[in-house]
Design an enzyme around this catalytic site. Structure first.
Site, PDB file in Angstrom:
ATOM      1  N   CYS A 157     -41.215  -7.359   9.297  1.00 59.47           N
ATOM      2  CA  CYS A 157     -40.083  -8.151   8.839  1.00 59.47           C
ATOM      3  C   CYS A 157     -38.997  -7.200   8.374  1.00 59.47           C
ATOM      4  O   CYS A 157     -39.125  -5.990   8.507  1.00 59.47           O
ATOM      5  CB  CYS A 157     -40.506  -9.116   7.734  1.00 59.47           C
TER       6      CYS A 157
ATOM      7  N   LYS B  29     -44.892 -18.361  -6.816  1.00 62.08           N
ATOM      8  CA  LYS B  29     -45.216 -18.458  -5.383  1.00 62.08           C
ATOM      9  C   LYS B  29     -46.345 -17.507  -4.999  1.00 62.08           C
ATOM     10  O   LYS B  29     -47.291 -17.886  -4.307  1.00 62.08           O
ATOM     11  CB  LYS B  29     -43.963 -18.136  -4.558  1.00 62.08           C
ATOM     12  N   ASN B  30     -46.244 -16.261  -5.461  1.00 60.44           N
ATOM     13  CA  ASN B  30     -47.212 -15.253  -5.006  1.00 60.44           C
ATOM     14  C   ASN B  30     -48.597 -15.427  -5.617  1.00 60.44           C
ATOM     15  O   ASN B  30     -49.549 -14.796  -5.169  1.00 60.44           O
ATOM     16  CB  ASN B  30     -46.688 -13.841  -5.275  1.00 60.44           C
TER      17      ASN B  30
ATOM     18  N   ARG C 281     -37.542 -20.018   0.511  1.00 61.06           N
ATOM     19  CA  ARG C 281     -38.972 -19.705   0.663  1.00 61.06           C
ATOM     20  C   ARG C 281     -39.600 -19.467  -0.704  1.00 61.06           C
ATOM     21  O   ARG C 281     -40.790 -19.726  -0.892  1.00 61.06           O
ATOM     22  CB  ARG C 281     -39.151 -18.414   1.481  1.00 61.06           C
TER      23      ARG C 281
ATOM     24  N   ARG D 281     -45.440  -4.361   7.577  1.00 67.45           N
ATOM     25  CA  ARG D 281     -46.470  -5.274   7.074  1.00 67.45           C
ATOM     26  C   ARG D 281     -47.796  -5.201   7.840  1.00 67.45           C
ATOM     27  O   ARG D 281     -48.251  -6.197   8.408  1.00 67.45           O
ATOM     28  CB  ARG D 281     -45.947  -6.729   7.068  1.00 67.45           C
TER      29      ARG D 281
ATOM     30  N   ASP E  35     -40.266  -6.345  -5.689  1.00 70.28           N
ATOM     31  CA  ASP E  35     -39.560  -7.625  -5.511  1.00 70.28           C
ATOM     32  C   ASP E  35     -38.349  -7.765  -6.428  1.00 70.28           C
ATOM     33  O   ASP E  35     -37.554  -8.688  -6.271  1.00 70.28           O
ATOM     34  CB  ASP E  35     -40.524  -8.804  -5.735  1.00 70.28           C
TER      35      ASP E  35
HETATM   36  C1  UD1 Z   1     -47.292  -9.041  -1.896  1.00 75.23           C
HETATM   37  C2  UD1 Z   1     -46.232 -10.044  -2.274  1.00 75.23           C
HETATM   38  C3  UD1 Z   1     -44.829  -9.464  -2.039  1.00 75.23           C
HETATM   39  C4  UD1 Z   1     -44.692  -8.119  -2.772  1.00 75.23           C
HETATM   40  C5  UD1 Z   1     -45.837  -7.185  -2.421  1.00 75.23           C
HETATM   41  C6  UD1 Z   1     -45.844  -5.897  -3.233  1.00 75.23           C
HETATM   42  C7  UD1 Z   1     -47.339 -12.142  -1.798  1.00 75.23           C
HETATM   43  C8  UD1 Z   1     -47.412 -13.375  -0.969  1.00 75.23           C
HETATM   44  N1  UD1 Z   1     -46.398 -11.244  -1.470  1.00 75.23           N
HETATM   45  O1  UD1 Z   1     -47.148  -8.805  -0.490  1.00 75.23           O
HETATM   46  O2  UD1 Z   1     -43.865 -10.376  -2.532  1.00 75.23           O
HETATM   47  O3  UD1 Z   1     -43.481  -7.509  -2.396  1.00 75.23           O
HETATM   48  O4  UD1 Z   1     -47.109  -7.840  -2.652  1.00 75.23           O
HETATM   49  O5  UD1 Z   1     -45.870  -6.169  -4.573  1.00 75.23           O
HETATM   50  O6  UD1 Z   1     -48.061 -12.000  -2.772  1.00 75.23           O
HETATM   51  N2  UD1 Z   1     -50.075  -2.146   3.420  1.00 75.23           N
HETATM   52  C9  UD1 Z   1     -50.748  -1.412   4.371  1.00 75.23           C
HETATM   53  N3  UD1 Z   1     -51.846  -1.973   4.949  1.00 75.23           N
HETATM   54  C10 UD1 Z   1     -52.318  -3.200   4.611  1.00 75.23           C
HETATM   55  C11 UD1 Z   1     -51.624  -3.937   3.627  1.00 75.23           C
HETATM   56  C12 UD1 Z   1     -50.485  -3.371   3.054  1.00 75.23           C
HETATM   57  O7  UD1 Z   1     -50.358  -0.299   4.721  1.00 75.23           O
HETATM   58  O8  UD1 Z   1     -53.343  -3.633   5.149  1.00 75.23           O
HETATM   59  C13 UD1 Z   1     -48.844  -1.583   2.810  1.00 75.23           C
HETATM   60  C14 UD1 Z   1     -47.605  -2.420   3.160  1.00 75.23           C
HETATM   61  O9  UD1 Z   1     -47.068  -2.041   4.396  1.00 75.23           O
HETATM   62  C15 UD1 Z   1     -46.680  -2.098   2.023  1.00 75.23           C
HETATM   63  C16 UD1 Z   1     -47.661  -1.895   0.839  1.00 75.23           C
HETATM   64  O10 UD1 Z   1     -48.931  -1.684   1.409  1.00 75.23           O
HETATM   65  O11 UD1 Z   1     -45.995  -0.915   2.264  1.00 75.23           O
HETATM   66  C17 UD1 Z   1     -47.710  -3.057  -0.110  1.00 75.23           C
HETATM   67  O12 UD1 Z   1     -48.139  -4.225   0.567  1.00 75.23           O
HETATM   68  P1  UD1 Z   1     -49.011  -5.345  -0.140  1.00 75.23           P
HETATM   69  O13 UD1 Z   1     -49.268  -4.966  -1.548  1.00 75.23           O
HETATM   70  O14 UD1 Z   1     -50.162  -5.645   0.741  1.00 75.23           O
HETATM   71  O15 UD1 Z   1     -48.003  -6.558  -0.115  1.00 75.23           O
HETATM   72  P2  UD1 Z   1     -48.298  -8.052   0.309  1.00 75.23           P
HETATM   73  O16 UD1 Z   1     -49.618  -8.484  -0.208  1.00 75.23           O
HETATM   74  O17 UD1 Z   1     -47.985  -8.226   1.746  1.00 75.23           O
END
Ligand code: UD1
Length: 418
Positions: free
Chosen positions: A118, A22-23, A398, A123, A306
């Site tokens: 969430c 999925k990711n 999902r 996020r 995850d």
């Molecule tokens: C992706 C995965 C999710 C997984 C996560 C971490 C998808 C669709 N989802 O989520 O399943 O749990 O990677 O491996 O691929 N952060 C910030 N600012 C930002 C973006 C992120 O502070 O602009 C922080 C987030 O709050 C979190 C951390 O960075 O604490 C990791 O987030 P991120 O790696 O961005 O996860 P996702 O891409 O949302």
């Protein structure tokens, strides 16, 4: 409301084929907006997040055909009619923000709902926006929407404060068609980033360094169509490894990549679970006696966040005390409360959970609070004495491709009930 009814199951046995990830799939589908040509993606499971992405891309004007039987999607974004997504379609899935880069670079504007917080954390998208603005895009946030616009993106050196998966993917996609070279430092190195980079390279993008902390992208004038088979889902694979471990089972996983599962395999080995790499996949065998472990979630190649809930479920039955520390998301222990309803002994202390192994779990009425937490509850339910009823299973659907059918084929006693 649909629920899973799960009865105690001993020794899962047989073979399971892991679905496409999925990711990896969600950013790859978003990347199809980068070209007017047709793109074909294979090994696409009919997950609700995938269907939400299909609906979102259609809303922009792309033509998509999804054949669930063949597990194949074709996408053609010949014309993009609008760069604005409704809250209703985009709000269904946080990954909808991955369409920001393709829209911005191809149409020079995008208007998307701000991904809300969430159950697992707030996020934010500040790192995505920081990258876009370094490349020459402006943004405004109003009424829950984020609006982005640019006169044309230019390559830049971008340092991410945290190796965010989504920010790395968005910046990488934007950079493929930007003028000049972009370097992302402290980039995420997750295998899903590499799968996206492979797809983008097939489209004609010039990317190097994916899978390391420095990704370099040389902008090109245009991208073309491509055909791609998405990588296997490493989290689904990890879930089935733990399912075998918790039931004292013996199963063979097809369509897995061991190099993606190293941190999970290392911790399962520490727990006393046996795994063997064969030509056909990974065989996992467990006697059901588990040693406690200490785990800290980290960006790849560290232990994946995850898999955290799923391992918490596992060590509730270990012989001793385990400690799990969550460093990636700030609020990812909600499942502990549900596991405690089943008899688990868990104490939360800030970002750590201390888990004292118990002799047995007991079937209860529990609620899937998020996707991976839901899967963790299914595994605990298989190991528990008696019957467990899991509600809010839409979270599980999902990201898991017919998990109940796959488990049933291995001998699990799990049914879906309206
Ligand atoms: C992706 C995965 C999710 C997984 C996560 C971490 C998808 C669709 N989802 O989520 O399943 O749990 O990677 O491996 O691929 N952060 C910030 N600012 C930002 C973006 C992120 O502070 O602009 C922080 C987030 O709050 C979190 C951390 O960075 O604490 C990791 O987030 P991120 O790696 O961005 O996860 P996702 O891409 O949302």
């Amino acid at each position: 409301m649909e629920r899973f009814i799960v009865q105690h199951t001993e020794k899962l046995q047989g073979t399971v084929t892991i679905s496409g990830a999925k990711n990896a799939l969600l950013p790859i589908l978003a990347a199809c907006l980068l070209t007017e040509d047709t793109c074909t993606v294979c090994d696409v499971p009919p997950l609700t997040d995938v269907l939400a992405m299909v609906e979102l891309l259609r809303g922009f004007g792309a033509e998509l055909f999804f054949d669930p039987k063949e597990q194949k999607i074709t996408v053609q974004a010949k014309r993009i009619f609008t760069t604005e997504a409704s809250d209703e379609t985009a709000g269904k899935m946080r990954a909808s923000f991955l369409t920001a880069a393709p829209l911005l670079v191809r149409m020079r504007s995008a208007k998307l709902p701000l991904p809300g917080g969430c159950q697992i954390g707030s996020r934010p998208i500040d790192l995505h926006l920081k990258g876009f603005s370094a490349m020459g895009a402006e943004n405004k946030q109003e009424h829950g929407m984020v609006e982005l616009w640019t006169k044309g993106l230019v390559g830049e050196n971008i340092y991410l404060d945290f190796p965010s998966v989504g920010a790395t993917e968005n910046i990488m996609m934007a950079a493929t068609l930007a003028k000049g070279t972009t370097v992302i430092e402290n980039a995420a190195a997750e295998p899903e980033i590499c799968d996206l980079a492979v797809f983008l390279r097939k489209m004609g993008a010039k990317i190097t360094g994916d899978g390391t902390d420095t990704v370099m992208i040389e902008g090109v004038d245009s991208l073309h169509g491509a055909v791609h088979r998405v990588m296997p889902d490493r989290i689904e694979a990890g879930t089935f490894l733990v399912a075998a471990a918790m039931t004292g089972g013996n199963i063979l996983l097809h369509n897995v990549r061991e190099e993606h599962l190293k941190p999970v395999i290392a911790k399962l080995t520490e727990c006393g679970v046996q795994m063997e790499l064969t030509k056909e996949g990974i065989r996992v065998a467990s006697k059901g006696i588990l040693a406690p472990v200490h785990i800290k979630t980290m960006p790849f190649p560290g232990f994946p966040t995850d898999m955290q809930a799923i391992f918490m479920s596992l060590v509730t039955l270990a012989k001793g005390t385990s400690v799990i520390t969550e460093t990636v998301f700030e609020n990812r222990f909600i499942h502990a409360g549900e596991l405690k309803r089943m008899g688990a002994d868990i104490t939360i202390d800030s970002r750590s959970a201390i888990i004292e192994g118990v002799e047995e779990l007991t079937g209860s009425k529990v609620r899937a609070t998020d996707l991976r937490a839901g899967a963790a509850l299914i595994l605990s339910a298989l190991a528990a004495r008696g019957e467990t009823e899991i509600s809010d299973i839409y979270h599980i659907e999902r990201g898991y491709d017919h998990i109940e059918k796959k488990l049933r084929a291995l001998g699990a006693n799990i049914y879906k009930e309206e």
